[in-house]
Motif scaffolding. Sequence first.
Motif, short mmCIF file in Angstrom:
data_model
loop_
_atom_site.label_atom_id
_atom_site.label_comp_id
_atom_site.label_asym_id
_atom_site.label_seq_id
_atom_site.Cartn_x
_atom_site.Cartn_y
_atom_site.Cartn_z
N PHE A 77 0.84 -1.21 0.00
CA PHE A 77 0.00 0.00 0.00
C PHE A 77 0.87 1.26 0.00
O PHE A 77 0.71 2.15 -0.84
CB PHE A 77 -0.90 -0.04 1.25
N ILE A 80 2.97 1.67 -3.15
CA ILE A 80 2.22 2.24 -4.28
C ILE A 80 2.07 3.75 -4.11
O ILE A 80 2.17 4.51 -5.07
CB ILE A 80 0.86 1.52 -4.44
N LYS A 91 5.63 13.95 -13.70
CA LYS A 91 4.62 14.68 -14.50
C LYS A 91 4.31 16.07 -13.94
O LYS A 91 3.72 16.90 -14.64
CB LYS A 91 3.33 13.87 -14.58
N MET A 156 -5.34 13.52 -6.92
CA MET A 156 -6.48 12.87 -6.26
C MET A 156 -6.22 11.40 -5.95
O MET A 156 -6.86 10.83 -5.07
CB MET A 156 -7.73 13.01 -7.13
N PHE A 157 -5.30 10.77 -6.68
CA PHE A 157 -4.99 9.36 -6.37
C PHE A 157 -4.41 9.27 -4.95
O PHE A 157 -4.76 8.40 -4.18
CB PHE A 157 -3.98 8.79 -7.37
N LEU A 160 -7.13 9.85 -2.44
CA LEU A 160 -7.99 8.68 -2.23
C LEU A 160 -7.30 7.61 -1.39
O LEU A 160 -7.93 6.95 -0.56
CB LEU A 160 -8.41 8.11 -3.59
N PHE A 161 -6.01 7.43 -1.61
CA PHE A 161 -5.26 6.46 -0.80
C PHE A 161 -5.23 6.93 0.66
O PHE A 161 -5.38 6.12 1.57
CB PHE A 161 -3.83 6.28 -1.35
N CYS A 163 -7.41 8.86 2.05
CA CYS A 163 -8.79 8.74 2.52
C CYS A 163 -9.02 7.30 3.01
O CYS A 163 -9.59 7.08 4.08
CB CYS A 163 -9.73 9.07 1.36
N HIS A 164 -8.52 6.36 2.22
CA HIS A 164 -8.65 4.95 2.62
C HIS A 164 -7.89 4.68 3.92
O HIS A 164 -8.37 3.97 4.79
CB HIS A 164 -8.13 4.05 1.50
N PHE A 196 -12.46 16.73 -2.17
CA PHE A 196 -13.46 16.23 -3.12
C PHE A 196 -14.25 17.40 -3.71
O PHE A 196 -14.47 17.46 -4.91
CB PHE A 196 -14.41 15.26 -2.43
N TYR A 199 -12.10 19.42 -6.08
CA TYR A 199 -11.75 18.70 -7.31
C TYR A 199 -12.94 18.70 -8.27
O TYR A 199 -12.80 18.95 -9.45
CB TYR A 199 -11.33 17.27 -6.99
#
Lengths: 240, 254
Positions: A77, A80, A91, A156-157, A160-161, A163-164, A196, A199
Amino acid sequence: MEIFWRTIAYYNNSTWMFQVVIVLTGILLTILLIRKPTQQLKLGMKIYLIGLNIWIAVVYYSIYCRERDFNNVLSVFWGIMALIWIGDAIKGHTTFNRTHKHDFLAYLLMLMPFLYPVASLIRGLSFPEMTSPVMPCSVAVFTIGLLLLFSERVNMFIVLFLCHWSIIAISKTYFFDIPEDFLLASASVPALYLFFKEYFVRDLHKDTKPKAKYINLLLILLCVIIGILLTITLLMALRK
Amino acid sequence: MTNDILLQYTKFIAGYAAHLMGCGIHTSRVIRNTRRIGESLNFDLQISVFQKSMILTMQDKETQKTFSEVVEIPALPISFEHNSELSALSWEAVDKRLPFDVLNDKYTKIISAPRIDPLFVLLLVGFANASFCKLFGGDWMSMVIVFSATIAGFFVRMQMLKKHINHYIIFIVSSFTASLLASTSLIFDITSDIAIATSVLYLIPGVPLINGVIDIVEGHTLTGISRLTNAFLLIVCVAIGLSITLLLVHDRLL
């Protein structure tokens, strides 16, 4: 639960010097980024976050938490998360530009990693069997605070991670008797709402169904539900 | 009726039929609706449907003039709303004998209606998958973890779709993301197996599977097999994503 705190003690005992260096580097980079946000510093912060995530994945979970069941899941986790930051550094998605919209909450979140050990001390724990600023939840809450402070464009990725991870933190308070994680869970709910909202606010000029205000209400409702869930868990933990 | 007008009608009906096929409606219904529209405009219609394109031949009942049109079936998102509204339009057209301009306006209005907000879809998909988790016997904590994992997986899917990445790759990556996040439930004493298994259910291509079976049963074997083959490949991709997670966290598949 015994294994959980034993591994933390083992980690703190062996790495406290490295943790001090990591914390000082973080403080220095954050101050510099706030005062003089140059491109090199922004890249430097991303490299720092890559290193921090790799540290949690490899040093914390793979080495010191080897005793725990399924430590590899959390190692992957955080690995990543590090990969996402590497992609971001290449980027340049996260701009680290300030909007000054949520400064108070952002600073509060960035201070949280230092409140973790204080909370541990208050509830009678002592070094090394206590939380420290370079642990997964502290890193998560610091990252959320940092992203909120520089929230012009965030990845946002990563959000979200995180957030999890906050959701896992709610469970950890109950299962592993670690009420310090309420700090992360309770502080991250409004932050995640803001991420959120901001975004998806970009798409609000488009005519969609249902109307934007209802979507916003739904988001608020969801955060309230998480808040209630959090309160129930806190009450259950206190009753224990 | 001049040739130009006839050609205009043919193109409109071909566009209507292709849109219905593209947004996930089974073949016989597309043919029925399109024929109804043709009838309202006083045409006889013959339609051949293939996997990626369709051929329409229209004959004016008065002049016996015939026009043929080959149209590509666009890859559109599944839309039950378009399905129902375009079907209703075909009935309205035949019942009220709507003039072509009115029909065209109504069609344009339906297909250009505002989309459902992506954040709304994201949240609803999360709730739907969490409900699946409960249906399969998952506990409350697993449901919360599945909700969060689904949102992350679905968000990855939305972003990759925006970048027009190959949809097989999208399914593999989304399935991997959702199942990996759901696998964090393994660290707790909860129904983690159910959480992992249900976290990828939002990717199961239900509509193509159902349409494929309906098409085969109703004799449109070619499109039916094509739809089932596509659905099968997507399911394989979901399984690949899930397998990567299981190999990473379990060191084995089961």
